[in-house]
Design a protein around this motif. Structure first.
Motif, short mmCIF file in Angstrom:
data_model
loop_
_atom_site.label_atom_id
_atom_site.label_comp_id
_atom_site.label_asym_id
_atom_site.label_seq_id
_atom_site.Cartn_x
_atom_site.Cartn_y
_atom_site.Cartn_z
N ILE A 127 0.87 -1.19 0.00
CA ILE A 127 0.00 0.00 0.00
C ILE A 127 0.90 1.23 0.00
CG2 ILE A 127 -1.89 -1.17 1.22
CD1 ILE A 127 -1.02 0.41 3.76
N LEU A 128 0.33 2.35 -0.43
CA LEU A 128 1.08 3.61 -0.48
C LEU A 128 0.46 4.62 0.48
CD1 LEU A 128 1.79 4.33 -4.25
CD2 LEU A 128 3.49 4.05 -2.47
N TYR A 132 4.20 12.01 5.59
CA TYR A 132 3.54 12.86 6.60
C TYR A 132 2.45 12.07 7.33
CZ TYR A 132 0.43 16.38 8.55
OH TYR A 132 -0.36 17.10 9.41
N THR A 133 1.63 11.37 6.56
CA THR A 133 0.51 10.61 7.14
C THR A 133 1.01 9.52 8.06
OG1 THR A 133 -0.86 11.08 5.22
CG2 THR A 133 -1.53 9.24 6.61
N GLU A 162 -8.62 -2.66 4.81
CA GLU A 162 -9.92 -3.15 4.32
C GLU A 162 -10.37 -2.21 3.23
OE1 GLU A 162 -12.28 -5.94 4.07
OE2 GLU A 162 -12.02 -5.95 6.25
N ASP A 163 -10.38 -2.71 1.98
CA ASP A 163 -10.74 -1.89 0.81
C ASP A 163 -9.80 -0.68 0.72
OD1 ASP A 163 -12.78 -3.62 0.11
OD2 ASP A 163 -14.22 -2.60 1.39
N HIS A 164 -10.34 0.55 0.92
CA HIS A 164 -9.50 1.75 0.77
C HIS A 164 -9.21 2.41 2.12
CE1 HIS A 164 -13.60 3.23 0.85
NE2 HIS A 164 -13.14 4.43 1.19
N ILE A 165 -9.34 1.64 3.22
CA ILE A 165 -9.10 2.19 4.56
C ILE A 165 -7.97 1.42 5.25
CG2 ILE A 165 -10.09 2.57 6.86
CD1 ILE A 165 -11.32 4.41 4.81
N LEU A 183 -7.06 5.50 1.90
CA LEU A 183 -6.00 5.22 0.92
C LEU A 183 -6.47 5.63 -0.47
CD1 LEU A 183 -5.08 1.67 2.28
CD2 LEU A 183 -3.81 3.79 2.68
N LYS A 184 -5.50 5.81 -1.37
CA LYS A 184 -5.83 6.29 -2.72
C LYS A 184 -6.44 5.19 -3.59
CE LYS A 184 -2.26 9.86 -2.83
NZ LYS A 184 -0.95 10.26 -3.39
#
Length: 368
Positions: A127-128, A132-133, A162-165, A183-184
């Motif tokens: 994952i990217l 900063y995050t 989970e999916d985009h989180i 997430l993107k």
């Protein structure tokens, strides 16, 4: 081997990998930093068998080779050399010569072939997130891990995709920190427990730049963080993480909106009367439009009122002041919302967007 690089480049690289040098070990080779100049780059590596870090530094390779040098001695030498070019040369007996302007050091090295390299990880799923995050996520959760080894899972943090989180969770038996990031892209479900030590060290290395990204790879027993010219490989903590969902009730009897800075400053003042190690609670009395905070110790007492916006019932409840301070310090919003069920149930502190949730258990102040 013969390499030439600037002090600033070398010092930065040594500073990064030194975080993976063990303080105590029965294997002397692990107390070393490996300088590998066998390929077309200068790579520094340290590895304590749980956490491994390698980074690439700029410099010229005059003669390829590699050497393992005692991390403590080498880092001290580099730190105290002039801000100039450093030349590192080795001979056939692993003697190492470090030269900078008029300073010349000779130290004994160890064969690079004896060094414990970082484990090979198949980089399939990743994952990217921005530097900063990731730095913010660690800052907002790391203080809630347990510092005791009695429950290994509590010394790490849950990373669940989970999916985009991406959800990151830490707990120590008295409180829980939860941070969610959007997430993107959408990803397959992943769930791992990352050692707190790994996250602390990564946080120190990250630049915190919002434009720079970190690629995080998940493997069966390891997690890999890649950013800038650095790779961090860490073992995962084995075991099933705690099921926190059953503790995360959305019910409440009392809801309070309050200025975060006022609340933080008030609690901070109250702790002036608490000696280190003294588990004196701060007692909170919630009325119609005020919150009264009281503390009493052997040194004296304090009483202060803060204006609030309240929904629901009045309440009297006590907390460990340090646990409240820890959470309030990492929330950047001007206002926070506190949710209470009763004087014996956990309190929830949430930021405005509810991307950050902090659960804290109350203390029975009548028994203290």
């Amino acid at each position: 081997m013969k390499i030439i690089c600037t002090k600033s480049n070398l010092a930065k690289g040594v500073g990064i990998v030194s975080k993976a040098v063990p303080s105590k070990t029965t294997m002397p080779i692990l107390e070393c930093i490996l300088i590998d100049a066998t390929a077309s780059m200068i790579k520094l590596t340290a590895n304590d068998m749980e956490l491994g870090i390698e980074t690439i530094i700029e410099g010229d390779i005059v003669q390829p080779g590699m050497i393992a040098l005692d991390a403590k001695i080498f880092s001290e030498i580099v730190r105290k050399l002039p801000d100039s070019e450093i030349v590192i040369t080795t001979d056939d007996n692993d003697q190492t010569f470090i030269t900078c302007e008029k300073a010349k050091f000779q130290i004994a090295g160890k064969s690079g072939s004896d060094f414990a390299y970082l484990p090979y990880i198949e980089k399939n799923e990743s994952i990217l997130v921005s530097q900063y995050t990731l730095k913010e996520v660690i800052r907002q959760t790391i203080f809630s891990i347990a510092d005791t080894e009695s429950n290994k899972l509590m010394t790490g943090e849950l990373f669940e995709v989970e999916d985009h989180i991406l959800k990151v969770v830490s707990l120590d038996g008295h409180r829980i920190s939860i941070r969610k990031i959007e997430l993107k892209a959408s990803y397959d479900h992943k769930k791992v427990v990352v050692p707190g030590k790994t996250l602390m060290e990564i946080s120190k290395i990250l630049s915190g730049d919002a434009e720079s990204e970190v690629q995080i790879y998940f493997a069966e027993n390891h997690i890999v963080f890649e950013f800038d010219q650095t790779v961090v490989v860490s073992r995962l903590i084995e075991g099933e993480y705690f099921r926190i969902e059953q503790m995360l009730s959305s019910d409440y009897e009392t809801k309070v909106h309050i200025n975060k800075k006022e609340l933080l400053n008030c609690i901070d003042r109250a702790t002036l009367l608490v000696k280190e190690g003294d588990k004196r609670p701060i007692i909170i009395q919630i009325g119609d439009d005020t919150m009264e905070l009281k503390i009493q110790s052997q040194l004296g007492s304090m009483d202060e009122e803060i204006f609030i916006t309240k929904e629901g019932k009045d309440l009297l409840i006590g907390f460990n002041p340090k646990f409240l301070i820890d959470a309030l310090r990492v929330i950047d919003d001007e206002e926070v919302t506190l949710y209470f069920m009763n004087s014996k149930a956990p309190c929830f502190i949430k930021d405005e967007k509810e991307t950050y949730v902090y659960l804290i258990l109350p203390v029975n102040f009548n028994a203290i």
